[in-house]
Design an enzyme around this catalytic site. Structure first.
Site: not given
Length: 650
Positions: A364, A415, A348, A174, A345, A396
């Site tokens: 996130c 599951e 990704c 910058y 974290c 999900a």
């Protein structure tokens, strides 16, 4: 006693004491809508301050009208900014954190303008920017004086607002870095021609800021310790500038990379392909040479990594921005040793820097509450405890179960497989994507803490649902590979990406990977095949590989494809096969494209929902909520966000 004694040792800057060495570095949130601080931004930073971070450096504040490098940055050019900054400072101070603001001018690094027109960019010299294809105008002496005065007046306003200090941004190519760099500063006046003159701009800025504030006000400098580009600022040049300017600074915050080139820009938010803390060794050069504290950032995602960096003397403070985006409570958890409870974290880049590049508020994929604090910052307890059945243990279903259980419901996840995780278990098998599996580890731990019951190896039928008699059913049964009915004579082996990842097939010497989604799956399969010795063609039904991915993930991937000499065919629609040839169609022209001598065609053509149970339950009059790929095949981000919304609504 904390498990991280160095990380939780206070540090004094002037008369301000940081309570620990964890820093949220300046990063654009895309939350401000009119150039001033708004309630969303305050809630975002308050959450991190409440979570225990020691230092928050807020996103860039423009110091001059020519500093508008995006359409949504904060501006500190008029007194209209002061009320919002005051409220922000008060919110952060109330939670015990220190707050600074970045002061910013991009020079030639202009991304966009507010009205869609190309902006006029100003820089020390007319040296073009490669990444944004900007040719700047050389700054006049009069405008240089205006900009220096702009830094001072912006700092004065932040001082009035109650900020503890400012950080001048000279990182990532910058404007201040453009003055320091002899390849971008071709001036022959008092601001160029030799090292001292090239440092003159920053020296003037620092002097003006001190004169506009007071002796207690913290002044720091962020700089790239090497811009990792052939035309970029080098480590010796950056270090020489820091040593020359040290007397006017309270700290130096080192990072790496540059906005000016595609290869240099990936380091602005390095994806998971880069090792954790990969830049800390370079920071130690500055730490040894300077008498003032040195901060460092760059893929430092865990407290143990930060502790090691500080304990070894490489830096005094660690920037852990994405770690705090993912888990705002990370510092508090680390302080009491609850490391297993930290939502780590996975770099990704999808919802943080990825959202920013699309002009959207950051979030996130693992913690969609980030950036949505005003909506989801506090879960409302359920008025009535319900028995909830979640079918499917991918991201999900896991998030839905966690959220519903936190609200007080009795939740069980069913599951069919022996392991939770869904497609994330496949994603982690791709080259340089192992860290993606962390989403499963993190969500699994959150399920434990929320006391969600889990039944693995159970295929749910309509009969089972009837016998369990839940109050609510959430379906998160995922998706399967889309395999179209292709014209083929069967002579070429045709397999799915899932089969390759599971090592269920042998690919042979000549492989074509058909990529419809333009995400990370097909390039990863191509890389796997190439590393196994195959000659690979990646046929992309899009402009380029990774078209749907965050920029820095895509560009890192493009570098790997090039190094492996993988033949990339863009605009390529899969048509079919015959004998040893894969037939493609060039989408803009409609003309045929052929790849001959092929042993295996790998299909990466997206997914289709596994949603048959929904229709069965609906036929029985049982209400269901479908989420994730069961509703519509998308990404882990949408899956987890669907889960949050379903859990809140349960």
């Amino acid at each position: 006693m904390t498990s991280f004694p160095h990380l939780f040792t206070p540090l004094t800057l002037r008369r301000t004491q940081l309570k620990n060495r964890i820093m949220s570095t300046g990063h654009d949130t895309t939350m401000p809508t009119d150039g001033t601080v708004n309630p969303a931004l305050i809630a975002y930073h308050r959450a991190r301050a409440k979570g225990g971070v020691g230092l928050i450096i807020t996103q860039v504040a423009g110091v001059h009208e020519t500093a508008r490098y995006t359409s949504h940055l904060l501006m500190a050019t008029t007194d209209a900014c002061i009320p919002g900054y005051t409220e922000l400072a008060q919110a952060v101070h109330a939670e015990g954190a220190t707050i600074l603001s970045q002061l910013f001018h991009p020079g030639r690094e202009i991304m966009e303008s507010a009205d869609g027109l190309l902006a006029v960019a100003y820089a020390p010299s007319a040296v073009p920017n490669e990444r944004f294809h900007v040719m700047p105008r050389p700054l006049s002496l009069a405008m240089i004086e205006e900009i220096i005065a702009g830094y001072a007046s912006a700092a004065h306003r932040l001082h009035q607002a109650g900020f503890d200090g400012v950080e001048v941004v000279a990182s990532h190519g910058y404007l201040p870095a453009q003055f320091l760099n002899p390849r971008t500063n071709l001036r022959t006046d008092a601001f160029g021609g030799n090292d001292s003159n090239r440092q003159h701009f920053l020296a003037r800025v620092l002097t003006a800021i001190r004169a506009a504030t007071d002796e207690d006000f913290i002044i720091g400098l962020r700089i790239s310790a090497g811009e990792r580009d052939d035309e970029g600022l080098t480590i010796p040049e950056a270090l020489a500038a820091c040593k020359a300017l040290e007397s006017g600074l309270d700290f130096v915050n080192v990072t790496t990379g540059t906005s000016a080139s595609i290869g240099g820009a990936v380091h602005i938010a390095a994806p998971m392909a880069f090792a954790a803390g990969y830049f800390a060794a370079d920071a130690s050069t500055f730490r040894k040479a300077l008498k003032i504290p040195v901060f460092v950032a760059g893929r430092i995602n865990q407290p143990q990594e930060a502790e090691a960096i500080i304990a070894s003397g490489k830096a005094d403070v660690c920037g852990m921005t994405r770690a705090l985006i993912c888990d705002p409570k990370m510092p508090a958890k680390a302080k009491v040793g609850a490391v297993e409870d930290i939502r780590a974290c996975i770099a990704c880049n999808q919802a943080c820097i990825g959202h920013f590049h699309r002009g959207l508020p950051i979030s996130c994929i693992q913690h969609p509450e980030t950036g949505r604090e005003l909506t989801y910052g506090n879960l409302i307890p359920a008025l009535k405890r319900k028995k909830i059945m979640v079918v499917g243990g991918g991201p999900a279903g896991m998030k839905a179960a966690i959220t519903a259980a936190k609200r007080g419901h009795d939740v069980t996840v069913y599951e069919a497989a022996s392991q939770l995780g869904g497609q994330a278990l496949l994603a982690q098998l791709l080259p340089k994507r192992a860290e993606f599996g962390g989403i499963v580890t993190n969500l699994s731990r959150e399920m434990e803490l929320a006391q969600v019951k889990v039944r693995r190896g159970v295929t749910v039928t309509a009969g089972l649902v009837q016998s369990e008699a839940p109050d609510s059913v959430i379906l998160a049964t995922g998706a399967r590979p889309h395999v179209p009915d292709l014209p083929t004579d069967g002579q070429i082996q045709i397999v799915t990406a899932w089969q390759v990842l599971r090592r269920e097939v042998k690919l042979g010497a000549r492989v074509v990977v058909a990529d419809w989604r333009c995400d990370w799956i097909a390039p990863g399969i191509a890389e796997m095949a190439a590393r196994d010795g195959a000659q690979v063609t990646l046929a992309v039904n899009g402009l380029h590989p990774g078209e749907s991915l965050p920029l820095y993930v895509r560009d890192t991937m493009a570098a790997d494809l090039h190094r492996l000499r993988i033949d990339v065919r863009p605009y390529a629609r899969l048509f079919g096969t015959a004998e040893d040839t894969v037939y493609l169609q060039h989408t803009p022209s409609g003309e045929a494209m052929e790849v001959s001598g092929v042993d295996t065609l790998v299909l990466s053509l997206g997914h289709i929902p596994v949603d048959g149970l929904a229709a069965e339950l609906q036929a029985l009059g049982i209400a269901v909520t479908q989420i994730g790929d069961c509703l519509a095949p998308r990404t882990a981000e949408e899956a987890v966000y669907d889960g949050l919304k379903a859990g809140v609504a349960a």
